[in-house]
Design an enzyme around this catalytic site. Structure first.
Site, mmCIF file in Angstrom:
data_model
loop_
_atom_site.group_PDB
_atom_site.id
_atom_site.type_symbol
_atom_site.label_atom_id
_atom_site.label_comp_id
_atom_site.label_asym_id
_atom_site.label_seq_id
_atom_site.Cartn_x
_atom_site.Cartn_y
_atom_site.Cartn_z
ATOM 1 N N CYS A 1 -1.963 8.510 4.244
ATOM 2 C CA CYS A 1 -1.983 8.187 2.821
ATOM 3 C C CYS A 1 -3.321 8.540 2.199
ATOM 4 O O CYS A 1 -3.423 8.705 0.979
ATOM 5 C CB CYS A 1 -1.646 6.716 2.591
ATOM 6 S SG CYS A 1 -2.623 5.576 3.575
ATOM 7 N N GLU B 1 0.877 -1.169 0.000
ATOM 8 C CA GLU B 1 0.000 0.000 0.000
ATOM 9 C C GLU B 1 0.907 1.209 0.000
ATOM 10 O O GLU B 1 1.729 1.374 0.894
ATOM 11 C CB GLU B 1 -0.913 -0.022 1.239
ATOM 12 C CG GLU B 1 -2.067 0.972 1.159
ATOM 13 C CD GLU B 1 -1.684 2.366 1.601
ATOM 14 O OE1 GLU B 1 -1.454 3.230 0.711
ATOM 15 O OE2 GLU B 1 -1.586 2.591 2.804
#
Length: 519
Positions: A315, A281
């Site tokens: 993020c 990720e």
């Protein structure tokens, strides 16, 4: 205490603050110790010495000293995980579930202590800190529930008569788990729990900025009764210890959360001799779109919380904003006014919204983004590094809002991981979606509109793994286990199967078809 999530809008309450203050005092009384790694359940010191873990809000506050692990330490941890793997794999999945649920119970018992530690080590405010602990607990419980709902991932297939077939998902073996600094407990817990409940063993390396939080995860799993070696905790630099995890042939799977540059490097190098699972990720450059029918109060609140919560070091943080020209001035004025009211300061204080950034490198990235904003556009709010008084020994900055930059500016392309929001004017939803999709990243995206046709068009055409509409609690942030799956497309993620969602645990297993012919 009622559960607090990242999108909660209510007050924490006096009972919470009393419990947090007591836990904070207990944590502070224990600071300054030296902590080992844990390999095969035993404390391990490194021959290369230790490194210091200090508070980002106060550089003189030593949280603890941690081992400067090396390649040999990583090899020993992998060996320990390999040795116990057969026994852990053969344990009934119900027993693994029971052990992991005990770990969740241990976290619940220590939730305020863990939250206080996150506030000191990461710089999270009280709200963000307790929400992260709650998420870590819920990740364990949700992944355990996935095992139950799928009966351990074993099912009967077609066929009749003498030939009977079952499909069984089996674990891979040893997984490396490498976690980031921004959610050092929740992300480490989720990645580790997914691997462990599926029957794999794990070697866990936290970010060097946040090793203390990793200790909290190790202790919860150890105290729950996991067999020695099933979960190993190592600390040290990525260039050596982390590199060994990438190239070691005894590592069967790799899961990483962090930057795109590092994630792509791991993904390209991990499977050298044959395909192996590598889940990465890798961040985002997340857009929000505001249309004329939007409730501006909800929209400004949602954008502000997503852009500047935890200093933009998520993020999923909103870093691009596309405003329809009909509401551009009104929205921007309201957003700036709300942003100016945010309290910057000691993250452990009860009224702080924005604590420090994680380290000096993060401040430099912030300054580079602000300089670019001044060069390419107009800085309409913030932009300064705070160094006066109580801010002198921490990494404190002001939330920055930039508009009038060209839509092709690096402000709209690069992930700065800082509280800097780039704003652009658009004439239509088509233009906004086109701009939003023109990115190497595709993690989260949000829209504010009360037009149902616009809502459907957004969901149909936006390129992002996590999407929101009219979310006051966070325009692009705030996913929760079992409520929103969380994972990215394109340069934001490698697997296409999201954490927090119904397909996550299965990624840690591989399928075996078993046919028996009975006559």
């Amino acid at each position: 205490m009622e559960k607090i999530t990242y999108a909660s809008l209510r007050s924490l309450g006096e009972d919470f603050h009393r419990a947090f203050d007591e836990a904070l005092k207990q944590v502070r009384d224990k600071l300054g110790g030296t902590y080992p790694m844990y390999i095969e359940g035993k404390p391990k010191r490194s021959r290369d010495g230790t490194f210091a873990d200090t508070a980002p809000s106060e550089s003189r506050m030593l949280l603890g000293k941690f081992q400067q692990g090396n390649r040999d330490d990583a090899r020993k941890a992998v060996g320990a995980a390999r040795a116990i793997y057969p026994a852990w794999r053969e344990l009934d999945w119900q027993q693994r579930v029971a052990l992991l649920r005990k770990a969740a119970d241990r976290m619940m018992e220590r939730q305020f202590e863990l939250a206080a530690l996150l506030s000191l080590e990461v710089g999270k405010n009280r709200f963000e800190a307790i929400a992260e602990v709650s998420e870590a607990i819920d990740l364990i419980l949700y992944y355990c529930r996935q095992m139950e709902e799928h009966s351990g991932y074993e099912s009967k297939m077609g066929g009749n008569g003498v030939e009977q077939t079952r499909s069984v998902l089996k674990p891979y073996g040893v997984w490396a788990v490498v976690a980031p600094f921004n959610f050092p407990l929740a992300l480490a817990t989720g990645m580790s729990a997914g691997a462990l409940v599926a029957g794999n063993t794990a070697v866990f390396k936290p970010a060097s900025d946040t090793p203390f939080s990793g200790i909290g995860l190790y202790e919860a799993l150890h105290d729950a009764g996991l067999p020695p070696g099933a979960f190993n905790f190592i600390t040290g630099p990525g260039q050596t210890l982390g590199e060994e995890l990438v190239v070691n042939p005894q590592v069967d799977g790799f899961i990483f959360t962090g930057s795109k540059a590092v994630g792509l490097k791991i993904h390209h190098r991990f499977a050298r001799t044959f395909p192996k699972p590598c889940i990465t990720e890798m961040g985002g450059k997340n857009p929000a779109i505001i249309m004329p029918s939007a409730n501006l109060d909800d929209a400004t609140e949602g954008v502000m919380r997503s852009a500047f919560g935890m200093g933009g070091q998520k993020c999923s943080a909103c870093s691009r904003l596309y405003l329809h020209l009909d509401i551009y001035e009104a929205f921007l004025e309201q957003l700036v006014e709300k942003t100016k009211t945010l309290k910057i300061g000691d993250p452990t204080a009860r009224d702080t919204f924005l604590g420090p950034l994680i380290n000096a490198a993060a401040v430099k990235k912030y300054q580079a983004a602000v300089r670019l904003g001044r060069k390419d556009g107009r800085l309409v709010s913030g932009g300064s590094v705070r160094t006066e008084g109580d801010f002198a020994r921490g990494y404190f900055v002001e939330p920055a809002i930039v508009d009038r930059a060209p839509k092709g500016s690096r402000l709209f392309r690069d992930e700065f991981f800082a509280p800097v929001l780039a704003v652009a004017e658009v004439k239509s939803l088509d233009e906004a979606i086109q701009l939003a999709n023109a990115s190497d990243y595709a993690l989260t995206a949000g829209i504010f509109t009360n037009d149902e046709k616009e809502q459907q068009k957004f969901f149909n055409e936006i390129e992002a793994g996590v999407t929101y509409c009219n979310r006051r609690g966070g325009a692009t942030t705030g996913a929760w286990p079992g409520v929103q799956s969380f994972g990215g497309w394109k340069g934001s993620g490698s697997s296409g199967k999201s954490a927090l969602g119904p397909y996550y645990v299965a990624q840690f297993k591989r399928e075996q078809s078993r046919t028996i012919v009975r006559r």
